[in-house]
Scaffold this active site. Structure first.
Site, PDB file in Angstrom:
ATOM      1  NE  ARG A 160      -3.066   0.146   3.242  1.00  0.00           N
ATOM      2  CZ  ARG A 160      -3.821   0.162   4.350  1.00  0.00           C
ATOM      3  NH1 ARG A 160      -4.459  -0.933   4.735  1.00  0.00           N
ATOM      4  NH2 ARG A 160      -3.932   1.254   5.075  1.00  0.00           N
ATOM      5  NE  ARG A 171      -2.242   3.957   7.793  1.00  0.00           N
ATOM      6  CZ  ARG A 171      -1.606   2.814   7.523  1.00  0.00           C
ATOM      7  NH1 ARG A 171      -0.435   2.837   6.894  1.00  0.00           N
ATOM      8  NH2 ARG A 171      -2.130   1.672   7.870  1.00  0.00           N
TER       9      ARG A 171
HETATM   10  P1  ADP Z   1      -5.524  -3.756   9.836  1.00  0.00           P
HETATM   11  O1  ADP Z   1      -6.689  -4.140   8.945  1.00  0.00           O
HETATM   12  O2  ADP Z   1      -5.924  -3.616  11.276  1.00  0.00           O
HETATM   13  O3  ADP Z   1      -4.794  -2.559   9.336  1.00  0.00           O
HETATM   14  P2  ADP Z   1      -4.207  -6.194   8.826  1.00  0.00           P
HETATM   15  O4  ADP Z   1      -5.172  -7.299   9.094  1.00  0.00           O
HETATM   16  O5  ADP Z   1      -4.051  -5.730   7.435  1.00  0.00           O
HETATM   17  O6  ADP Z   1      -4.499  -4.957   9.811  1.00  0.00           O
HETATM   18  O7  ADP Z   1      -2.786  -6.656   9.422  1.00  0.00           O
HETATM   19  C1  ADP Z   1      -1.666  -5.796   9.353  1.00  0.00           C
HETATM   20  C2  ADP Z   1      -0.428  -6.616   9.027  1.00  0.00           C
HETATM   21  O8  ADP Z   1      -0.073  -7.427  10.153  1.00  0.00           O
HETATM   22  C3  ADP Z   1      -0.604  -7.576   7.862  1.00  0.00           C
HETATM   23  O9  ADP Z   1       0.627  -7.650   7.201  1.00  0.00           O
HETATM   24  C4  ADP Z   1      -0.969  -8.901   8.537  1.00  0.00           C
HETATM   25  O10 ADP Z   1      -0.572 -10.032   7.754  1.00  0.00           O
HETATM   26  C5  ADP Z   1      -0.180  -8.826   9.824  1.00  0.00           C
HETATM   27  N1  ADP Z   1      -0.868  -9.425  10.979  1.00  0.00           N
HETATM   28  C6  ADP Z   1      -2.204  -9.461  11.214  1.00  0.00           C
HETATM   29  N2  ADP Z   1      -2.449 -10.088  12.398  1.00  0.00           N
HETATM   30  C7  ADP Z   1      -1.244 -10.416  12.921  1.00  0.00           C
HETATM   31  C8  ADP Z   1      -0.824 -11.082  14.108  1.00  0.00           C
HETATM   32  N3  ADP Z   1      -1.718 -11.498  15.014  1.00  0.00           N
HETATM   33  N4  ADP Z   1       0.511 -11.276  14.301  1.00  0.00           N
HETATM   34  C9  ADP Z   1       1.410 -10.831  13.397  1.00  0.00           C
HETATM   35  N5  ADP Z   1       1.080 -10.210  12.244  1.00  0.00           N
HETATM   36  C10 ADP Z   1      -0.227  -9.991  12.008  1.00  0.00           C
HETATM   37  P1  ADP Z   2      -5.646   0.667   8.507  1.00  0.00           P
HETATM   38  O1  ADP Z   2      -4.850  -0.461   8.013  1.00  0.00           O
HETATM   39  O2  ADP Z   2      -4.825   1.849   8.885  1.00  0.00           O
HETATM   40  O3  ADP Z   2      -6.618   0.328   9.559  1.00  0.00           O
HETATM   41  P2  ADP Z   2      -7.707   1.110   6.383  1.00  0.00           P
HETATM   42  O4  ADP Z   2      -7.502   0.246   5.231  1.00  0.00           O
HETATM   43  O5  ADP Z   2      -8.851   0.829   7.305  1.00  0.00           O
HETATM   44  O6  ADP Z   2      -6.352   1.219   7.196  1.00  0.00           O
HETATM   45  O7  ADP Z   2      -7.853   2.633   5.906  1.00  0.00           O
HETATM   46  C1  ADP Z   2      -6.894   3.227   5.054  1.00  0.00           C
HETATM   47  C2  ADP Z   2      -7.149   4.716   4.966  1.00  0.00           C
HETATM   48  O8  ADP Z   2      -8.456   4.952   4.420  1.00  0.00           O
HETATM   49  C3  ADP Z   2      -7.142   5.474   6.285  1.00  0.00           C
HETATM   50  O9  ADP Z   2      -5.825   5.858   6.682  1.00  0.00           O
HETATM   51  C4  ADP Z   2      -8.018   6.682   5.950  1.00  0.00           C
HETATM   52  O10 ADP Z   2      -7.303   7.631   5.173  1.00  0.00           O
HETATM   53  C5  ADP Z   2      -9.069   6.070   5.039  1.00  0.00           C
HETATM   54  N1  ADP Z   2     -10.227   5.605   5.822  1.00  0.00           N
HETATM   55  C6  ADP Z   2     -10.620   4.323   6.006  1.00  0.00           C
HETATM   56  N2  ADP Z   2     -11.710   4.268   6.798  1.00  0.00           N
HETATM   57  C7  ADP Z   2     -12.011   5.557   7.123  1.00  0.00           C
HETATM   58  C8  ADP Z   2     -13.007   6.166   7.944  1.00  0.00           C
HETATM   59  N3  ADP Z   2     -13.925   5.440   8.582  1.00  0.00           N
HETATM   60  N4  ADP Z   2     -12.993   7.520   8.040  1.00  0.00           N
HETATM   61  C9  ADP Z   2     -12.092   8.259   7.398  1.00  0.00           C
HETATM   62  N5  ADP Z   2     -11.123   7.757   6.631  1.00  0.00           N
HETATM   63  C10 ADP Z   2     -11.068   6.412   6.492  1.00  0.00           C
END
Ligand code: ADP
Ligand code: ADP
Ligand code: ZN
Length: 214
Positions: A160, A171
């Site tokens: 990303r 963030r």
């Molecule tokens: P979010 O949606 O909260 O941003 P993700 O599910 O995309 O988080 O996870 C963020 C990163 O951490 C990904 O690269 C994922 O594969 C990894 N990850 C998710 N859960 C765990 C865990 N329990 N331990 C280690 N790495 C994790």
């Molecule tokens: P993360 O892994 O940080 O949890 P997301 O994939 O949920 O990321 O979101 C990526 C980006 O999309 C955020 O940093 C923000 O810019 C935007 N975004 C997602 N959800 C929201 C929300 N509910 N309100 C405002 N911005 C959002």
């Protein structure tokens, strides 16, 4: 079942969301995924959202709330849904409450995946996502079977734009200032449940399932 997943950037919301939605047969709604799909397809919403997302800032509430409400009225949410990445501000939470009331729905649980700050940078910078289905992988903690390829759909994994050190830090600041207050907000409304997000992926999901089943 109607669930909200809360947690810092990279806490594991998307990863757990897939497992939860499969098990309980509910629809996964990720505002981040919706925005990224719109950016990829160069829609008006995508162009507007990209400006904020690339800087690590929040997309304005008005835009975001509209996206969610448009989605929640669809047929596939009737059996339940999981909101991943929404709400992210107290204003969004209040608007969601009003919307749910107007449709005679209530939330079953708000689940916080609790991960300390020192885990956040590595989780985000090492993340790779599928360019088609959006699934998350990690170069160290959750690598795909074939390097650079999604196990689920065979498409290419990408990093990303906002998963670089500088934007992750921004963030995290945004999370602290705007999203973290939601923990108190939902705690006061008595529907918050917390799981330790430091454990490995399968342990976290096991703990989530036991929280949801009680
Ligand atoms: P979010 O949606 O909260 O941003 P993700 O599910 O995309 O988080 O996870 C963020 C990163 O951490 C990904 O690269 C994922 O594969 C990894 N990850 C998710 N859960 C765990 C865990 N329990 N331990 C280690 N790495 C994790
Ligand atoms: P993360 O892994 O940080 O949890 P997301 O994939 O949920 O990321 O979101 C990526 C980006 O999309 C955020 O940093 C923000 O810019 C935007 N975004 C997602 N959800 C929201 C929300 N509910 N309100 C405002 N911005 C959002
Ligand atoms: Zn895929």
């Amino acid at each position: 079942m109607r669930i909200i997943l809360l947690g810092a950037p990279g806490a594991g919301k998307g990863t757990q969301a897939k497992l939860i939605c499969e098990k309980y047969n509910i629809t996964h709604l990720s505002t981040g995924d919706i925005f990224r799909m719109n950016i990829k397809n160069k829609t008006t919403l995508g162009v507007q959202a990209k400006e904020y997302i690339d800087k690590g800032q929040l997309v304005p509430d008005a835009l975001t709330i509209q996206v969610v409400e448009d989605r929640l009225i669809k047929e596939d949410c009737k059996n339940g849904f999981l909101l991943d990445g929404f709400p992210r501000t107290v204003f969004q939470a209040e608007e969601l409450n009003k919307f749910l009331q107007s449709t005679n729905n209530t939330l079953d649980v708000v689940l916080l995946i609790d991960v300390p700050n020192e885990f956040i940078l590595e989780r985000n910078v090492g993340r790779r996502i599928c360019s088609s289905c959006g699934r998350s992988y990690h170069i160290k903690f959750n690598p795909p079977e074939k390097l650079g390829i999604c196990d689920f759909c065979g498409d290419k994994l990408i990093q990303r734009n906002d998963d670089n050190e500088e934007t992750v830090k921004e963030r995290l600041t945004v999370y602290k200032n705007h999203t973290h207050p939601l923990i108190d907000y939902y705690w006061t409304n008595h529907c918050l449940s917390t799981v330790d997000g430091r454990d490995d992926i399968l342990t976290v999901s096991k703990n989530i399932f036991s929280a949801l089943d009680t």
